[in-house]
Design an enzyme around this catalytic site. Sequence first.
Site, PDB file in Angstrom:
ATOM      1  CE1 TYR A 209      -3.623   2.600   0.525  1.00 39.65           C
ATOM      2  CE2 TYR A 209      -2.328   3.339   2.414  1.00 39.65           C
ATOM      3  CZ  TYR A 209      -3.369   3.527   1.518  1.00 39.65           C
ATOM      4  OH  TYR A 209      -4.142   4.666   1.604  1.00 39.65           O
ATOM      5  CE  LYS A 213      -3.365   5.407  -1.839  1.00 37.78           C
ATOM      6  NZ  LYS A 213      -4.353   5.979  -2.775  1.00 37.78           N
ATOM      7  CB  THR A 246     -13.309   5.309   4.763  1.00 36.33           C
ATOM      8  OG1 THR A 246     -11.985   4.742   4.603  1.00 36.33           O
ATOM      9  CG2 THR A 246     -13.203   6.810   4.953  1.00 36.33           C
TER      10      THR A 246
END
Length: 340
Positions: A209, A213, A246
């Site tokens: 991840y 990014k 989220t």
Amino acid sequence: MDFLRHVKNILHTYWIGFVCLIYQVLWRPKELKDLQQHNGCVAIVTGGDGDIGMETVRALCRHGMHVIIGVKEETNGQSVEAAIKATCPFAKLDCLPLDLASFASIQKFVQQFKAKGLPLHVLVNNAGIMHAPFAPTASSSGSLESHLGINYLGHFVLTRLLLDMLKRSGTKERCARIVNVSSAVHAISTIDSIKEIQFSKFYCPYGAYGQSKLAVTLGTYELDRRLRDAEFPITVNCLHPGLADTNLFRHLSPVLQPVKNLCAWLGFMWTPSQGARTPVFLSLSEEVEHTSGKYFDNCQAVPSSPSSYDVRLQKELWNWSCEITQLPCDIQDEINIHYT
């Protein structure tokens, strides 16, 4: 060695998360004021059926934009459309299927959008996955790890295929805008060579991840340089949306889920609406009309990680991305490719 890197990535990720929480406790999200209406303007938002994505779409609609939502599942798009129109009855929005793991799906999305005969003023590359189990993307015949394929390379292809429309829609007075959602976690990654960009032996979802990014941030800076050199009326910026509560955390360890839920309940984590403020700011605000090639946090330009400013690595990533996607390196060259 790979095991130690795995442990380091996990510890570094949670340290950055802790620092982000402290920051968010001390400094609340910036209030968006004096944003003008953008009636007649058109935006595309990927992942518009997600938490921050849906709030971004809602805000853009409230400011008069016609928004096209790229969604993987069409039924999700229909529910998002109903939810947004419930609070914004006059919203102009359409949903089109988009699977960022498939180059063919991305190209079909672009073709369907172009068939509408609309301009394109804002592209928000928001969709993504986080800390997911290992899975190769369908677009690469199993050669690309899914974080890199979806978070970075899928949006790379989408942006390149839409660049001509953004160029035609932008002007020197009012540029078209590309908004890339990165993450503060990009700082855990360092890449000495593009050969390291895939985890070949020991897969670590935290490292994957962060690496994806970092690629988003590197790619933003390189695209900005090329847009300036070509004198395209387009700006491109990237951002950290904040640590928001989220669905991205669905792959978080069950042991840590109660901690995350407690932080959200105490208000340490931002809501999806608060997390959407920086993407909305970069999409609409006159304050950043000609600002490009920057990294934003809480609606302010801040430094990104030292690795992200490596110009050699930026160029190397760009060339590698063009090779993988079979797209020309020069953004002014015509694109003639059909993905299957």
